[in-house]
Design a protein around this motif. Sequence first.
Motif, PDB file in Angstrom:
ATOM      1  N   LEU A 242      -9.296 -27.066  11.876  1.00 50.23           N
ATOM      2  CA  LEU A 242     -10.279 -26.987  12.943  1.00 50.23           C
ATOM      3  C   LEU A 242     -10.554 -28.387  13.469  1.00 50.23           C
ATOM      4  O   LEU A 242     -10.629 -29.344  12.688  1.00 50.23           O
ATOM      5  N   THR A 243     -10.711 -28.514  14.778  1.00 53.82           N
ATOM      6  CA  THR A 243     -11.100 -29.788  15.355  1.00 53.82           C
ATOM      7  C   THR A 243     -12.416 -29.614  16.101  1.00 53.82           C
ATOM      8  O   THR A 243     -12.667 -28.571  16.707  1.00 53.82           O
ATOM      9  N   SER A 244     -13.232 -30.661  16.031  1.00 58.45           N
ATOM     10  CA  SER A 244     -14.508 -30.627  16.733  1.00 58.45           C
ATOM     11  C   SER A 244     -14.292 -30.914  18.210  1.00 58.45           C
ATOM     12  O   SER A 244     -13.228 -31.387  18.622  1.00 58.45           O
ATOM     13  N   PRO A 245     -15.283 -30.648  19.033  1.00 57.57           N
ATOM     14  CA  PRO A 245     -15.223 -31.163  20.399  1.00 57.57           C
ATOM     15  C   PRO A 245     -15.119 -32.692  20.349  1.00 57.57           C
ATOM     16  O   PRO A 245     -15.565 -33.313  19.378  1.00 57.57           O
ATOM     17  N   PRO A 246     -14.541 -33.312  21.360  1.00 59.70           N
ATOM     18  CA  PRO A 246     -14.410 -34.774  21.335  1.00 59.70           C
ATOM     19  C   PRO A 246     -15.768 -35.454  21.389  1.00 59.70           C
ATOM     20  O   PRO A 246     -16.664 -35.042  22.141  1.00 59.70           O
ATOM     21  N   GLY A 247     -15.926 -36.486  20.549  1.00 57.96           N
ATOM     22  CA  GLY A 247     -17.165 -37.242  20.522  1.00 57.96           C
ATOM     23  C   GLY A 247     -16.937 -38.655  21.045  1.00 57.96           C
ATOM     24  O   GLY A 247     -15.851 -39.218  20.875  1.00 57.96           O
ATOM     25  N   GLU A 248     -17.959 -39.207  21.670  1.00 61.70           N
ATOM     26  CA  GLU A 248     -17.862 -40.571  22.191  1.00 61.70           C
ATOM     27  C   GLU A 248     -19.097 -41.350  21.780  1.00 61.70           C
ATOM     28  O   GLU A 248     -20.227 -40.867  21.919  1.00 61.70           O
ATOM     29  N   LEU A 273     -22.160 -38.812  22.146  1.00 58.74           N
ATOM     30  CA  LEU A 273     -22.002 -37.715  23.089  1.00 58.74           C
ATOM     31  C   LEU A 273     -20.954 -36.758  22.526  1.00 58.74           C
ATOM     32  O   LEU A 273     -19.788 -37.120  22.375  1.00 58.74           O
ATOM     33  N   CYS A 274     -21.388 -35.562  22.175  1.00 62.79           N
ATOM     34  CA  CYS A 274     -20.449 -34.589  21.620  1.00 62.79           C
ATOM     35  C   CYS A 274     -20.922 -33.175  21.979  1.00 62.79           C
ATOM     36  O   CYS A 274     -21.966 -32.741  21.495  1.00 62.79           O
ATOM     37  N   TYR A 332     -19.123 -37.887  11.657  1.00 59.46           N
ATOM     38  CA  TYR A 332     -18.340 -36.709  11.271  1.00 59.46           C
ATOM     39  C   TYR A 332     -19.211 -35.456  11.160  1.00 59.46           C
ATOM     40  O   TYR A 332     -18.914 -34.431  11.807  1.00 59.46           O
ATOM     41  N   PRO A 333     -20.297 -35.477  10.373  1.00 63.20           N
ATOM     42  CA  PRO A 333     -21.131 -34.256  10.315  1.00 63.20           C
ATOM     43  C   PRO A 333     -21.747 -33.891  11.658  1.00 63.20           C
ATOM     44  O   PRO A 333     -21.917 -32.704  11.957  1.00 63.20           O
ATOM     45  N   ARG A 334     -22.074 -34.876  12.475  1.00 62.70           N
ATOM     46  CA  ARG A 334     -22.672 -34.568  13.771  1.00 62.70           C
ATOM     47  C   ARG A 334     -21.646 -33.908  14.703  1.00 62.70           C
ATOM     48  O   ARG A 334     -21.984 -33.013  15.483  1.00 62.70           O
ATOM     49  N   ALA A 338     -21.549 -30.011  16.240  1.00 64.64           N
ATOM     50  CA  ALA A 338     -21.249 -29.632  17.628  1.00 64.64           C
ATOM     51  C   ALA A 338     -20.212 -28.517  17.689  1.00 64.64           C
ATOM     52  O   ALA A 338     -20.115 -27.803  18.689  1.00 64.64           O
ATOM     53  N   ALA A 339     -19.437 -28.373  16.599  1.00 60.39           N
ATOM     54  CA  ALA A 339     -18.461 -27.283  16.514  1.00 60.39           C
ATOM     55  C   ALA A 339     -19.066 -26.039  15.874  1.00 60.39           C
ATOM     56  O   ALA A 339     -18.356 -25.053  15.619  1.00 60.39           O
ATOM     57  N   GLY A 340     -20.382 -26.090  15.582  1.00 57.66           N
ATOM     58  CA  GLY A 340     -21.058 -24.934  15.024  1.00 57.66           C
ATOM     59  C   GLY A 340     -21.091 -24.890  13.514  1.00 57.66           C
ATOM     60  O   GLY A 340     -21.418 -23.851  12.925  1.00 57.66           O
ATOM     61  N   ILE A 341     -20.771 -26.007  12.846  1.00 57.32           N
ATOM     62  CA  ILE A 341     -20.757 -26.055  11.383  1.00 57.32           C
ATOM     63  C   ILE A 341     -21.875 -26.983  10.923  1.00 57.32           C
ATOM     64  O   ILE A 341     -21.824 -28.197  11.159  1.00 57.32           O
ATOM     65  N   SER A 342     -22.898 -26.442  10.274  1.00 61.40           N
ATOM     66  CA  SER A 342     -24.022 -27.256   9.821  1.00 61.40           C
ATOM     67  C   SER A 342     -23.590 -28.170   8.674  1.00 61.40           C
ATOM     68  O   SER A 342     -22.531 -27.981   8.053  1.00 61.40           O
TER      69      SER A 342
END
Length: 362
Positions: A242-248, A273-274, A332-334, A338-342
């Motif tokens: 799984l990959t998260s949305p891109p973060g900046e 920003l993610c 990483y956790p943030r 954003a991908a819906g995983i607490s």
Amino acid sequence: MAKPTVAIVFGGRSTEHGVSCVTAGGVLGAIDRDRWDVVAIGITREGRWTLASTEPGDWRIVDGAMPDVPRSHAVVLPPFEAGSREWRVVEDGTMRSLGEIDVVFPLLHGPWGEDGTVQGALELVDARYVGSGVLASAAGMDKQFMKTIFADAGLPVTPDVVVTPVHGVAAQRERIEALGLPVFVKPARAGSSMGISKVSSWDALEAAVADAQKHDPKVLIEAAVVGREIETAVLATPGGLLTSPPGEIITGGDHDFYDFDAKYLDEAAVTLLCPTSLEPAVAATVADYAKRAFRAIGAESLARVDVFVTDAGGVVVNEINTMPGFTTTSMYPRMAAAAGISYRELIETLLTVALERPVGLR
């Protein structure tokens, strides 16, 4: 049924000792104690494995000071042979059982922990653990070999020159200056942005290399990439990567780039920003490169992959971090959130997958 026991291992001999302690505090505060019995094993700066506090508050930053693993606790010993899950404690000359540990969560950053050394020790006794194995951890820690692997896998990387005590700056001056200004000077085997300098004048190069060599005798001098720094969290699950949305990361204040102080001591100067705004095709490339980088070094469990996105929409892979910062405010956790995983779900997934991981060669 008895709850499985997890050992949180943290601290260590590297200059990222304090960061590792803060990471452990975050995990200790979020792990589901109804689901897991928890043991904390702190490694002192001298390399002594000790029985440590499981209280999250004991491992927080206080007035800008990083926590330390104290030396005065009981010494912890791993299993005496492969196949045994029994760990032991030696205190005042007396050995006692710590009980069976089902899975280890090594929250170590930098050399003597994140670089395959602790992973090797755990492999010797067939202990299950979270994170990448020996080779992937070592390759992910050493930026020179990491980039060699990425390039071989067809991933674009930044041009660089490696400086060592044998092959110093003077002998490679022409190659270094061919990179153009500015350049980034980095310890080859360190993290948390420690020892990194942005050099905009060749007169500052020697001092920047000397600063980096306080952390590692091997130093990378990299050409700067004009573009945005984008990060992706990668998580291995039973259903695939799984990959998260891109973060900046946007830094402000006195920070010219995302340095150590910005990461851990001046959070107000940092904005994540993610998801960040990227053209769909570019966002797809970023996610694809993150998965390819993860697979290229044979990573397991989790990793954060950092890339540059140029104004023209090109994507250049910067690095992979096989044990990224893991506090509640870490990137990483943030990004996982954003991908819906607490945060708690993330820890649960990592431990559950590690508990089922096969031991021995795989």
